[in-house]
Design a protein around this motif. Sequence first.
Motif, PDB file in Angstrom:
ATOM      1  N   THR A 158       0.686  -1.188  -0.053  1.00  0.00           N
ATOM      2  CA  THR A 158      -0.115  -0.076  -0.058  1.00  0.00           C
ATOM      3  C   THR A 158       0.834   1.191  -0.059  1.00  0.00           C
ATOM      4  N   GLY A 159       1.844   1.427   0.862  1.00  0.00           N
ATOM      5  CA  GLY A 159       2.759   2.339   0.750  1.00  0.00           C
ATOM      6  C   GLY A 159       3.593   2.666  -0.370  1.00  0.00           C
ATOM      7  N   ARG A 205       1.104   4.220  -2.853  1.00  0.00           N
ATOM      8  CA  ARG A 205       0.998   5.513  -2.560  1.00  0.00           C
ATOM      9  C   ARG A 205       1.990   6.514  -3.097  1.00  0.00           C
ATOM     10  N   ALA A 231       2.156   6.885  -6.717  1.00  0.00           N
ATOM     11  CA  ALA A 231       1.215   7.938  -7.239  1.00  0.00           C
ATOM     12  C   ALA A 231       1.553   9.358  -6.607  1.00  0.00           C
ATOM     13  N   SER A 232       2.137   9.404  -5.477  1.00  0.00           N
ATOM     14  CA  SER A 232       2.589  10.690  -5.201  1.00  0.00           C
ATOM     15  C   SER A 232       3.607  11.192  -6.112  1.00  0.00           C
ATOM     16  N   GLU A 274      -4.168   4.870  -6.792  1.00  0.00           N
ATOM     17  CA  GLU A 274      -4.791   5.209  -5.422  1.00  0.00           C
ATOM     18  C   GLU A 274      -5.819   4.638  -5.189  1.00  0.00           C
ATOM     19  N   ALA A 329      -4.396   0.865  -3.775  1.00  0.00           N
ATOM     20  CA  ALA A 329      -3.822   1.286  -2.514  1.00  0.00           C
ATOM     21  C   ALA A 329      -5.109   1.521  -1.509  1.00  0.00           C
ATOM     22  N   TRP A 330      -6.251   2.151  -1.853  1.00  0.00           N
ATOM     23  CA  TRP A 330      -7.145   2.201  -0.820  1.00  0.00           C
ATOM     24  C   TRP A 330      -7.934   0.826  -0.732  1.00  0.00           C
TER      25      TRP A 330
END
Length: 55
Positions: free
Chosen positions: A5-6, A9, A12-13, A41, A44-45
């Motif tokens: 997940t990290g 993210r 995406a960042s 995203e 990840a969610w």
Amino acid sequence: MDLITGRLRGVASTLRQVHDAVDSEDPTTADLLHVVIESLEKQAWMLAAENRVAS
């Protein structure tokens, strides 16, 4: 799962950081980046939601 997940993210960042520069040079590619960002995203969610522990 938190690691994955990290990482999603984080990618995406990074894409969000370069999006505006890409948009000024090539709006079509920026549109594609937006789709990729949205997908990352969402993934990840969903992974974070699966990883939650009921309280």
